[in-house]
Scaffold this active site. Structure first.
Site, PDB file in Angstrom:
ATOM      1  N   ARG A  61       0.818  -1.220   0.000  1.00  0.00           N
ATOM      2  CA  ARG A  61       0.000   0.000   0.000  1.00  0.00           C
ATOM      3  C   ARG A  61       0.853   1.272   0.000  1.00  0.00           C
ATOM      4  O   ARG A  61       0.360   2.340  -0.392  1.00  0.00           O
ATOM      5  CB  ARG A  61      -0.998  -0.032   1.167  1.00  0.00           C
ATOM      6  CG  ARG A  61      -2.068  -1.101   0.962  1.00  0.00           C
ATOM      7  CD  ARG A  61      -3.111  -1.064   2.058  1.00  0.00           C
ATOM      8  NE  ARG A  61      -2.582  -1.454   3.340  1.00  0.00           N
ATOM      9  CZ  ARG A  61      -2.570  -2.710   3.815  1.00  0.00           C
ATOM     10  NH1 ARG A  61      -3.070  -3.687   3.096  1.00  0.00           N
ATOM     11  NH2 ARG A  61      -2.067  -2.969   4.999  1.00  0.00           N
ATOM     12  N   GLU A  98       4.730  -9.306  16.311  1.00  0.00           N
ATOM     13  CA  GLU A  98       4.162  -9.785  17.571  1.00  0.00           C
ATOM     14  C   GLU A  98       4.560 -11.263  17.778  1.00  0.00           C
ATOM     15  O   GLU A  98       4.964 -11.665  18.857  1.00  0.00           O
ATOM     16  CB  GLU A  98       2.648  -9.626  17.523  1.00  0.00           C
ATOM     17  CG  GLU A  98       2.003  -9.709  18.879  1.00  0.00           C
ATOM     18  CD  GLU A  98       0.500  -9.510  18.783  1.00  0.00           C
ATOM     19  OE1 GLU A  98       0.009  -9.070  17.731  1.00  0.00           O
ATOM     20  OE2 GLU A  98      -0.173  -9.818  19.787  1.00  0.00           O
TER      21      GLU A  98
HETATM   22  P1  AMP Z   1       3.741  -1.613  11.938  1.00  0.00           P
HETATM   23  O1  AMP Z   1       5.001  -2.242  11.440  1.00  0.00           O
HETATM   24  O2  AMP Z   1       3.225  -2.238  13.200  1.00  0.00           O
HETATM   25  O3  AMP Z   1       3.847  -0.105  12.034  1.00  0.00           O
HETATM   26  O4  AMP Z   1       2.616  -1.959  10.872  1.00  0.00           O
HETATM   27  C1  AMP Z   1       2.502  -1.230   9.723  1.00  0.00           C
HETATM   28  C2  AMP Z   1       2.122  -2.064   8.513  1.00  0.00           C
HETATM   29  O5  AMP Z   1       1.055  -2.962   8.790  1.00  0.00           O
HETATM   30  C3  AMP Z   1       1.649  -1.164   7.402  1.00  0.00           C
HETATM   31  O6  AMP Z   1       2.195  -1.643   6.180  1.00  0.00           O
HETATM   32  C4  AMP Z   1       0.140  -1.265   7.437  1.00  0.00           C
HETATM   33  O7  AMP Z   1      -0.379  -1.281   6.153  1.00  0.00           O
HETATM   34  C5  AMP Z   1      -0.162  -2.560   8.184  1.00  0.00           C
HETATM   35  N1  AMP Z   1      -1.139  -2.390   9.283  1.00  0.00           N
HETATM   36  C6  AMP Z   1      -0.879  -2.540  10.611  1.00  0.00           C
HETATM   37  N2  AMP Z   1      -1.969  -2.333  11.351  1.00  0.00           N
HETATM   38  C7  AMP Z   1      -2.978  -2.031  10.489  1.00  0.00           C
HETATM   39  C8  AMP Z   1      -4.376  -1.672  10.648  1.00  0.00           C
HETATM   40  N3  AMP Z   1      -4.959  -1.616  11.854  1.00  0.00           N
HETATM   41  N4  AMP Z   1      -5.083  -1.406   9.537  1.00  0.00           N
HETATM   42  C9  AMP Z   1      -4.496  -1.461   8.318  1.00  0.00           C
HETATM   43  N5  AMP Z   1      -3.204  -1.782   8.107  1.00  0.00           N
HETATM   44  C10 AMP Z   1      -2.441  -2.066   9.168  1.00  0.00           C
END
Ligand code: AMP
Length: 179
Positions: A61, A98
């Protein structure tokens, strides 16, 4: 279009991809031409005077926002991808999830030493993915101007993590009080 109207174009899907996750779905935002334009305009305003050489989009995305931003800025577009997608020699970063780990790759010759790069993804949650992306750019000799997102889930403190672990500032258009 007002910021709140842009926010209203983002669909929330409970329990996707698993129980307890509130998924913020940008597909309903980018299919609305006015909302999509506001998102790209917002990002462009943040970086138009920053002499950006490359916009690095995080699969998948991040590509949706990163490519039009690169075009607007007159910068190159670089793809940060999941394993086994890029055909030439790559460099990689592994980061904690996680449960378990994940790895992202970038072509070894994607940027030149000293390039000024913006990292883009749709959403900032814990910051693990973007942190790894910033580290990849640095490993390749680049400077990360900032990591920018359309959505930030503020209670997860991803911005703080990126600042602490990578020394990179973050910018987000829409902040959500969700974790
Ligand atoms: P993080 O590494 O935890 O910051 O997760 C970010 C990645 O996971 C991004 O590429 C987001 O597109 C996806 N992502 C994580 N949580 C969500 C959520 N609640 N809704 C949509 N996409 C998410």
């Amino acid at each position: 279009m007002l910021l709140e109207e842009v926010r209203n174009t983002i669909r929330q899907v409970p329990n996707f991809p698993k129980e307890g996750i509130q998924f913020l779905d940008i597909t309903t935002g980018v299919k609305n031409p006015e909302a999509f334009k506001e998102m790209i305009d917002y990002l462009y305003e943040q970086f138009k005077d920053k002499k950006i050489d490359y916009v690095a989009g995080i699969e998948s995305r991040g590509f949706v926002f990163g490519a039009p931003l690169a075009l607007r800025l007159g910068a190159g577009f670089v793809m940060i991808r999941k394993p086994n997608k890029l055909p030439a020699e790559t460099i990689s970063e592994t980061y904690e999830l996680e449960y378990g780990t994940d790895t992202i790759h970038m072509h070894k010759d994607a940027i030149e030493e000293g390039s000024n790069v913006v990292v883009i993804d749709d959403l900032l949650a814990t910051g693990g993915t973007a942190c790894a992306a910033c580290n990849l750019i640095k490993k390749a000799g680049g400077k990360v101007e900032a990591a920018a997102f359309i959505i930030e889930l503020t209670p997860l403190k991803g911005a703080q993590k990126i600042k602490e672990k990578s020394g990179v500032e973050t910018i987000s258009m829409l902040k959500y009080d969700l974790d």
